[in-house]
Scaffold this active site. Structure first.
Site, PDB file in Angstrom:
ATOM      1  N   SER A 154       0.839  -1.206   0.000  1.00 30.58           N
ATOM      2  CA  SER A 154       0.000   0.000   0.000  1.00 30.58           C
ATOM      3  C   SER A 154       0.871   1.251   0.000  1.00 30.58           C
ATOM      4  CB  SER A 154      -0.918   0.014   1.230  1.00 30.58           C
ATOM      5  OG  SER A 154      -0.187   0.338   2.395  1.00 30.58           O
ATOM      6  N   SER A 183       0.649   3.760   2.201  1.00 29.68           N
ATOM      7  CA  SER A 183       0.510   4.462   3.483  1.00 29.68           C
ATOM      8  C   SER A 183       1.830   4.947   4.066  1.00 29.68           C
ATOM      9  CB  SER A 183      -0.196   3.568   4.503  1.00 29.68           C
ATOM     10  OG  SER A 183       0.639   2.493   4.896  1.00 29.68           O
ATOM     11  N   LYS A 205       3.816   0.768  10.167  1.00 30.08           N
ATOM     12  CA  LYS A 205       3.610   2.193  10.463  1.00 30.08           C
ATOM     13  C   LYS A 205       4.803   2.713  11.249  1.00 30.08           C
ATOM     14  CE  LYS A 205      -0.707   1.958   8.904  1.00 30.08           C
ATOM     15  NZ  LYS A 205      -1.098   2.569   7.613  1.00 30.08           N
ATOM     16  N   SER A 259      -3.551   6.841   5.075  1.00 29.50           N
ATOM     17  CA  SER A 259      -3.105   5.845   6.050  1.00 29.50           C
ATOM     18  C   SER A 259      -4.169   5.645   7.108  1.00 29.50           C
ATOM     19  CB  SER A 259      -1.790   6.289   6.706  1.00 29.50           C
ATOM     20  OG  SER A 259      -1.434   5.428   7.763  1.00 29.50           O
TER      21      SER A 259
END
Length: 272
Positions: free
Chosen positions: A59, A61, A121, A227
């Site tokens: 992704s 993010s 993250k 995100s």
């Protein structure tokens, strides 16, 4: 090479017999090969269980630091070990062994608190921290973090993947098209700096102040408007809420492969 299998000389006057010599040697060679495979499997299992494991980025993010198509190794030992960080469903019970706490700014892989799928993250808030977003600016313990506008992030348009908005499309000197995204340099109170993207005004640009509970972490993606992170409560298939430290898998370490429209050679071997 196994020295027992090397025959450099033959005793003078003794005939060389393929049948006499090769049959035991073949058995010994097969035995050595099988033992080599067993040792290799053991080494790989130990390596994957306790040292490193690999992940790929699916992704956007964590742009600009991580791109779709990046493959990276994550080190397992920095935060200790738990059932979530070990393969094959090895059960260590509750908690972590050799546990240590991440630092603000670490990029970590963890299990989604509900779905148990892997997310990646950046650690923003530690237990006891007060975290809030005000007009797109991160505030920690009632103080805004450093945020400096820098040059746009230029991302070549991949096949079938466009830009976040059409007004971000630009044409490069070689005639190809790319996305030019607004980029900022963010600096946390412990002097860890990294680049983030701020692409538009979204609801989570302004949030209520929250206190990170004991044993949890506040996570955010570097691509702030793309995100699903700790800025909203945990939901299945999306936002992660406050992440229990027991759900940590490892610390992102370095990239070993990257593929966009072709191999991104400049990204190979880069640290996270």
């Amino acid at each position: 090479m196994n020295e027992e299998n090397i025959r450099e000389v033959v005793e003078p006057g003794k005939p060389v017999s393929a049948k006499a010599d090769n049959s035991p040697e073949e058995k010994e060679s097969w035995g050595s090969f099988i033992w080599f495979l067993v040792k290799l499997v053991i080494i790989v299992l130990v390596f994957r269980t306790f040292v490193f494991t690999s992940f790929n980025i699916p992704s956007e993010s964590m742009q600009p630091r991580l791109l779709v198509g990046d493959y990276l190794f994550a080190s397992k030992w920095p935060y200790g070990y738990s059932t979530n960080s070990l393969p094959f469903g090895i059960d260590l019970g509750e908690g972590r062994i050799f546990a240590s706490q991440p630092e603000r700014g670490d990029v970590v892989i963890f299990k989604h608190p509900i779905d148990r799928v892997d997310y990646i993250k950046r650690v923003i808030g530690l237990p006891g921290d007060k975290v809030q977003m005000i007009d797109g600016v991160l505030h920690l313990n009632d103080a805004p973090v450093g945020m400096e506008r820098i040059e746009d992030f230029i991302l070549p348009i991949s096949d079938g993947v466009g830009c976040f908005r059409v007004d971000y499309v630009t044409q490069l000197d070689d005639g190809t098209r790319a996305c030019a995204y607004p980029q900022y340099r963010e600096t946390l109170p412990n002097d860890v700096s990294y680049n983030i993207l701020d692409l538009s005004e979204v609801a989570v640009d302004n949030t209520s102040a929250v206190i990170v509970p004991e044993g949890h972490l506040f996570m955010m993606g570097d691509n702030r408007d793309n995100s699903q992170d700790s800025r909203r409560p945990t939901v299945s298939g999306g936002w992660v809420g406050m992440v229990p430290q027991q759900d940590l898998v490892g610390k992102a370490s370095f990239m070993y492969w990257s593929w966009g429209n072709g191999v991104r050679w400049s990204r190979l071997g880069r640290g996270i």
